[in-house]
Design an enzyme around this catalytic site. Structure first.
Site, PDB file in Angstrom:
ATOM      1  N   GLU A  21       1.129  -0.862  -0.184  1.00  0.00           N
ATOM      2  CA  GLU A  21      -0.165  -0.193  -0.024  1.00  0.00           C
ATOM      3  C   GLU A  21       1.026   1.436  -0.062  1.00  0.00           C
ATOM      4  OE1 GLU A  21      -2.710   1.694  -0.232  1.00  0.00           O
ATOM      5  OE2 GLU A  21      -4.829   0.293   0.331  1.00  0.00           O
ATOM      6  N   ASN A 156      -9.601   5.644   2.772  1.00  0.00           N
ATOM      7  CA  ASN A 156      -9.000   5.469   1.547  1.00  0.00           C
ATOM      8  C   ASN A 156      -9.395   6.207   0.265  1.00  0.00           C
ATOM      9  OD1 ASN A 156      -7.312   2.946   1.333  1.00  0.00           O
ATOM     10  ND2 ASN A 156      -9.082   1.993   1.717  1.00  0.00           N
ATOM     11  N   ASP A 218     -10.286   1.697  -3.254  1.00  0.00           N
ATOM     12  CA  ASP A 218      -9.439   1.386  -2.096  1.00  0.00           C
ATOM     13  C   ASP A 218      -8.223   2.790  -2.208  1.00  0.00           C
ATOM     14  OD1 ASP A 218      -6.427   0.730  -0.715  1.00  0.00           O
ATOM     15  OD2 ASP A 218      -7.966  -1.306  -1.089  1.00  0.00           O
TER      16      ASP A 218
END
Length: 317
Positions: A21, A156, A218
């Site tokens: 991420e 997010n 996301d």
């Protein structure tokens, strides 16, 4: 809408992370940085030219899960761990606590975040039981750590428009990306509205189901034309949204769970994506062994350069 199904994704890493991420391109170092949340480590990799990696991934273990990172002006990283936000002046060196986490760390942790153009660090939290919207967007400045927005389950998709007048923030669980008017001088968010609503996951849906599902939002990045690129977790795609929220393009990804895109390379026309393998079935991982890896492809429209944390030089009201 244009759908790109035969795009050329190139693997950047050879060994997958659990859930990679928060990627960003460091232009001074020609490196890609990211985090592996369940692996409790930061990662960086030198990239030559447009997409050619050089050497092995360099990992920096953390004591807790890192949600997001950003570069610091003059060197180092700012790191949001479960228990607080830290400064890492030297790769692999000791951390300096900037702000303790203002929440119950047994229930929440920091997730997606980045810096704005004024050098403030923003990080959203996620409520891990995922049964109520207790996630909050925080901003760190010389006035400390302040809650700026709430009402999400999983924070997010944080990003800003090229002119800095619009901020974007997604709630993954709600399948929704929101937009706000952004006051660059004060850091205040106002005029909240739904920027784009994705179709919720069908009841009982699992990977491999015949029922179509496009995924949920996301991480995200904005390009130089002001379009918002959103990774659709479990949807095996990125969507490129216009400044008005219209789907302009869909890009299929090499694995089902992309987590966040970023733009990099010398011309900012290399699109990198991080991905996840955490919690995926053995059947899915057998079909997609690259899940959890980092991938790259070339795009026509350049992205925006990463914003750096400038320390205690700017503040929200």
């Amino acid at each position: 809408m244009t759908t790109y199904t035969a795009v050329h994704w190139q693997p950047v890493t050879t060994a997958p992370d659990g859930l990679s991420e928060s990627p960003f391109w460091h232009p001074q170092e020609n490196r890609l940085y990211w985090v592996d949340i369940p692996g409790r480590r930061l990662a960086r990799l030198a990239i030559a030219g447009q997409m050619q990696s050089q050497g092995e991934v360099d990992y920096w273990p953390m004591a807790e899960e890192p949600g997001c990172i950003a570069p610091v002006q003059g060197g180092g990283l700012i790191i949001a761990l479960r228990g607080g936000i830290y400064l890492g002046p030297i790769w692999g060196g000791p951390l300096q606590l900037l702000a303790a986490a203002p929440y119950d760390t047994t229930q929440l942790r920091f997730n997606d975040g980045k810096c704005d153009a004024q050098g403030r660090f923003w990080a959203g939290s996620m409520y891990e039981p995922r049964d109520k919207a207790d996630g909050v967007l925080y901003c760190l400045s010389d006035r400390g750590l302040h809650a700026m927005q709430g009402g999400v389950t999983t924070a997010n998709g944080l990003a800003w428009s090229p002119d800095g007048r619009t901020a974007y923030w997604a709630d993954t669980a709600a399948h929704q990306v929101r937009a706000f008017d952004f006051d660059a001088a004060t850091g205040q968010l106002s005029a909240e509205r739904v920027f784009h609503q994705m179709t919720p996951k069908p009841a009982g849906w699992t990977w491999g189901s015949d029922t179509p599902y496009g995924g949920r939002p996301d991480g995200a990045a904005v390009d130089s034309e002001g379009c918002y690129w959103s990774a659709q977790y479990e949807g095996q795609r990125l969507v490129r949204l216009s400044p008005s929220g219209e789907v302009l393009a869909e890009v299929r990804t090499p694995v089902p769970c992309p987590t966040m895109p970023c733009f990099g390379g010398p011309d900012l026309k290399t699109l990198f994506i991080t991905t996840s393998r955490q919690g995926r079935s053995a059947q899915e991982l057998a079909q997609y062994p690259g899940a959890g890896g980092v991938f790259a492809m070339r795009v026509e429209v350049a992205g925006l350069p990463v914003n750096e944390y400038v320390g205690h030089r700017s503040s929200p009201a």
